[in-house]
Scaffold this motif. Structure first.
Motif, PDB file in Angstrom:
ATOM      1  N   ALA A  67       0.833  -1.196   0.000  1.00  0.00           N
ATOM      2  CA  ALA A  67       0.000   0.000   0.000  1.00  0.00           C
ATOM      3  C   ALA A  67       0.870   1.249   0.000  1.00  0.00           C
ATOM      4  CB  ALA A  67      -0.911   0.004   1.225  1.00  0.00           C
ATOM      5  N   VAL A  68       0.329   2.325  -0.504  1.00  0.00           N
ATOM      6  CA  VAL A  68       0.998   3.628  -0.447  1.00  0.00           C
ATOM      7  C   VAL A  68      -0.029   4.680  -0.071  1.00  0.00           C
ATOM      8  CG1 VAL A  68       2.748   3.009  -2.163  1.00  0.00           C
ATOM      9  CG2 VAL A  68       0.626   4.050  -2.929  1.00  0.00           C
ATOM     10  N   ASP A  69       0.438   5.848   0.399  1.00  0.00           N
ATOM     11  CA  ASP A  69      -0.472   6.954   0.709  1.00  0.00           C
ATOM     12  C   ASP A  69      -0.895   7.634  -0.572  1.00  0.00           C
ATOM     13  OD1 ASP A  69      -0.533   6.686   3.493  1.00  0.00           O
ATOM     14  OD2 ASP A  69       1.373   7.752   3.671  1.00  0.00           O
TER      15      ASP A  69
END
Length: 69
Positions: A67-69
């Motif tokens: 996941a990434v922001d």
């Protein structure tokens, strides 16, 4: 030792934090990274884990999410 899991990492136990039911095990890999696992206190005792002892982190996962922001 033979098992079907292909992801096994050999390292050295660098820290044990026993609790009432579980024990946190910190295993240092040859490159210096630390793998942390929570196992039952009974399992830690049966394995004879202690700081300085060599052990394996066996990773068996059907999914790994990124996941990434």
């Amino acid at each position: 030792m033979q098992l079907s899991a292909r992801n096994n990492l050999k390292g050295k136990v660098v820290k044990l934090t026993p609790g009432a039911v579980n024990t946190e095990v910190q295993l240092q890999l040859p490159g210096g990274d630390i793998v942390v696992s929570i196992i039952t206190k009974e399992s830690a005792e049966k394995l004879g884990l202690e700081v300085g002892k060599e052990a394996y982190a066996i990773i068996k996962a059907s999914n790994i999410m990124i996941a990434v922001d």
